[in-house]
Design a protein around this motif. Structure first.
Motif, PDB file in Angstrom:
ATOM      1  N   ALA A 142       0.709  -0.974  -0.076  1.00 44.06           N
ATOM      2  CA  ALA A 142       0.015  -0.080  -0.057  1.00 44.06           C
ATOM      3  C   ALA A 142       0.812   1.176  -0.039  1.00 44.06           C
ATOM      4  O   ALA A 142       0.278   2.254  -0.040  1.00 44.06           O
ATOM      5  CB  ALA A 142      -1.018  -0.102   1.204  1.00 44.06           C
ATOM      6  N   ALA A 143       2.154   0.964   0.232  1.00 45.29           N
ATOM      7  CA  ALA A 143       3.108   2.425   0.209  1.00 45.29           C
ATOM      8  C   ALA A 143       3.338   3.028  -1.114  1.00 45.29           C
ATOM      9  O   ALA A 143       3.009   2.608  -2.115  1.00 45.29           O
ATOM     10  CB  ALA A 143       4.370   1.919   0.792  1.00 45.29           C
ATOM     11  N   LEU A 144       3.956   4.208  -1.160  1.00 43.45           N
ATOM     12  CA  LEU A 144       4.512   5.090  -2.224  1.00 43.45           C
ATOM     13  C   LEU A 144       5.491   4.057  -3.073  1.00 43.45           C
ATOM     14  O   LEU A 144       6.138   3.079  -2.422  1.00 43.45           O
ATOM     15  CB  LEU A 144       5.304   6.027  -1.696  1.00 43.45           C
ATOM     16  CG  LEU A 144       4.445   7.337  -1.052  1.00 43.45           C
ATOM     17  CD1 LEU A 144       5.528   8.164  -0.294  1.00 43.45           C
ATOM     18  CD2 LEU A 144       3.499   7.994  -1.898  1.00 43.45           C
ATOM     19  N   PRO A 145       5.423   4.250  -4.294  1.00 41.61           N
ATOM     20  CA  PRO A 145       6.262   3.473  -5.228  1.00 41.61           C
ATOM     21  C   PRO A 145       7.940   3.474  -4.643  1.00 41.61           C
ATOM     22  O   PRO A 145       8.281   4.530  -4.290  1.00 41.61           O
ATOM     23  CB  PRO A 145       5.986   4.255  -6.588  1.00 41.61           C
ATOM     24  CG  PRO A 145       4.843   4.842  -6.557  1.00 41.61           C
ATOM     25  CD  PRO A 145       4.530   5.269  -5.163  1.00 41.61           C
ATOM     26  N   ILE A 146       8.282   2.295  -5.047  1.00 44.76           N
ATOM     27  CA  ILE A 146       9.864   2.618  -4.706  1.00 44.76           C
ATOM     28  C   ILE A 146      10.680   3.495  -5.564  1.00 44.76           C
ATOM     29  O   ILE A 146      10.152   3.836  -6.637  1.00 44.76           O
ATOM     30  CB  ILE A 146      10.515   1.136  -4.940  1.00 44.76           C
ATOM     31  CG1 ILE A 146       9.972   0.058  -3.894  1.00 44.76           C
ATOM     32  CG2 ILE A 146      12.251   1.158  -4.826  1.00 44.76           C
ATOM     33  CD1 ILE A 146      10.267   0.300  -2.558  1.00 44.76           C
ATOM     34  N   GLU A 147      11.281   4.270  -5.103  1.00 47.20           N
ATOM     35  CA  GLU A 147      12.455   5.341  -5.625  1.00 47.20           C
ATOM     36  C   GLU A 147      11.458   6.617  -5.694  1.00 47.20           C
ATOM     37  O   GLU A 147      12.138   7.355  -6.561  1.00 47.20           O
ATOM     38  CB  GLU A 147      12.696   4.759  -7.377  1.00 47.20           C
ATOM     39  CG  GLU A 147      13.727   3.732  -7.151  1.00 47.20           C
ATOM     40  CD  GLU A 147      14.062   3.312  -8.553  1.00 47.20           C
ATOM     41  OE1 GLU A 147      13.583   3.875  -9.600  1.00 47.20           O
ATOM     42  OE2 GLU A 147      14.789   2.431  -8.707  1.00 47.20           O
ATOM     43  N   THR A 148      10.505   6.635  -5.145  1.00 50.18           N
ATOM     44  CA  THR A 148       9.833   8.020  -4.845  1.00 50.18           C
ATOM     45  C   THR A 148      10.969   8.935  -4.265  1.00 50.18           C
ATOM     46  O   THR A 148      11.481   8.444  -3.268  1.00 50.18           O
ATOM     47  CB  THR A 148       8.671   7.978  -3.882  1.00 50.18           C
ATOM     48  OG1 THR A 148       7.625   7.097  -4.661  1.00 50.18           O
ATOM     49  CG2 THR A 148       8.081   9.396  -3.809  1.00 50.18           C
ATOM     50  N   PRO A 149      11.163  10.167  -4.782  1.00 46.42           N
ATOM     51  CA  PRO A 149      12.102  11.131  -4.356  1.00 46.42           C
ATOM     52  C   PRO A 149      11.479  11.787  -2.919  1.00 46.42           C
ATOM     53  O   PRO A 149      10.281  12.001  -3.036  1.00 46.42           O
ATOM     54  CB  PRO A 149      12.350  12.034  -5.201  1.00 46.42           C
ATOM     55  CG  PRO A 149      11.687  11.734  -6.614  1.00 46.42           C
ATOM     56  CD  PRO A 149      10.685  10.676  -6.176  1.00 46.42           C
ATOM     57  N   MET A 150      12.319  11.513  -2.050  1.00 47.82           N
ATOM     58  CA  MET A 150      11.882  12.158  -0.536  1.00 47.82           C
ATOM     59  C   MET A 150      12.991  12.922   0.142  1.00 47.82           C
ATOM     60  O   MET A 150      14.294  12.749  -0.168  1.00 47.82           O
ATOM     61  CB  MET A 150      11.476  10.795   0.213  1.00 47.82           C
ATOM     62  CG  MET A 150      10.481   9.956  -0.324  1.00 47.82           C
ATOM     63  SD  MET A 150       9.717   8.828   1.027  1.00 47.82           S
ATOM     64  CE  MET A 150       8.803   9.901   1.687  1.00 47.82           C
ATOM     65  N   SER A 151      12.591  13.565   0.946  1.00 48.96           N
ATOM     66  CA  SER A 151      13.558  14.453   1.982  1.00 48.96           C
ATOM     67  C   SER A 151      12.999  14.262   3.199  1.00 48.96           C
ATOM     68  O   SER A 151      11.843  14.168   3.777  1.00 48.96           O
ATOM     69  CB  SER A 151      13.431  15.998   1.465  1.00 48.96           C
ATOM     70  OG  SER A 151      13.972  16.746   2.743  1.00 48.96           O
TER      71      SER A 151
END
Length: 220
Positions: free
Chosen positions: A169-178
């Motif tokens: 259910a999570a955000l896609p892998i490799e979503t840019p994050m800070s």
């Protein structure tokens, strides 16, 4: 709810406020709590064989995602550890705090409207087209979904199952994050999944993977 927990109230007792005048979120942020939205709390009483208490953040996120997906199927994702997102906009958040042998789970869902003047995008169920949603119906769903997820968490393969469902259910892998760390430092990278203990894995620009156990994550 913390006072009730210390006084011995039963597990999965619930409190709901029509409106809060001193709502607060992560890192002691103030939080607008407008009438029409869902502001509620419940408790889980810790047992000796339970997984680590911080992993209840994953459990709570899944339960809220379960319920909200009934109104917006396929349109929501969980951002570590327990924000429910519609795209880059926050729809629901949770705050977990310890009270003796209990964990108080506070849940806020933007139903009819979203707070203004925040440092990140926010949205509501009504803004997303789910105008038939209301706080009372949401709470009714959570009263079923959260105990079900806690039972799963307490099962023989509970934490592994919770982690797998959370990852789905999570955000896609490799979503840019800070990530803003508790000391105020910021770390940028891409989402690399969930560690075995429930921490967030952040892949840095040089390829190294750091596991975050505390911090405030933003989608870039």
């Amino acid at each position: 709810m913390a006072a009730l927990a210390q006084a011995g109230v039963a597990e999965f007792s619930w409190l709901r406020a029509e409106r809060q005048t001193a709502g607060r979120g992560r890192l002691q942020r103030t939080w607008e709590s407008n009438s029409g939205n869902l502001h509620c709390s419940t408790i889980v009483r810790l047992q000796p064989t339970d997984p680590l208490p911080p992993t209840l953040a994953l459990v709570a996120a899944l339960a809220v995602h379960d319920v909200l997906s009934g109104w917006l199927p396929g349109r929501l994702a969980i951002k570590w550890p327990n924000d429910v997102m519609a795209g880059k906009a926050k729809l629901a958040g949770m705050l977990l705090e310890r009270a003796d042998d209990a964990v108080v789970i506070g849940i806020g869902v933007n139903v009819t409207g979203a707070p203004a003047n925040l440092d990140r995008p926010v949205t509501s169920l009504w803004q997303l087209g789910a105008v038939d949603a209301d706080a009372r119906a949401l709470l009714s769903g959570l009263m079923q979904a959260l105990p079900a997820r806690v039972r799963q968490w307490r099962g023989p393969d509970g934490l592994a199952c919770i982690r797998n469902d959370w990852a789905g259910a999570a955000l896609p892998i490799e979503t840019p994050m800070s990530v803003t760390l508790p000391n105020g430092d910021k770390q940028g990278g891409t989402f690399a999944g969930l560690a075995g203990d429930g921490g967030m894995m952040l892949r840095l620009a040089n390829g190294d993977v750091h596991v975050m156990h505390a911090g405030d994550a933003f989608i870039l």
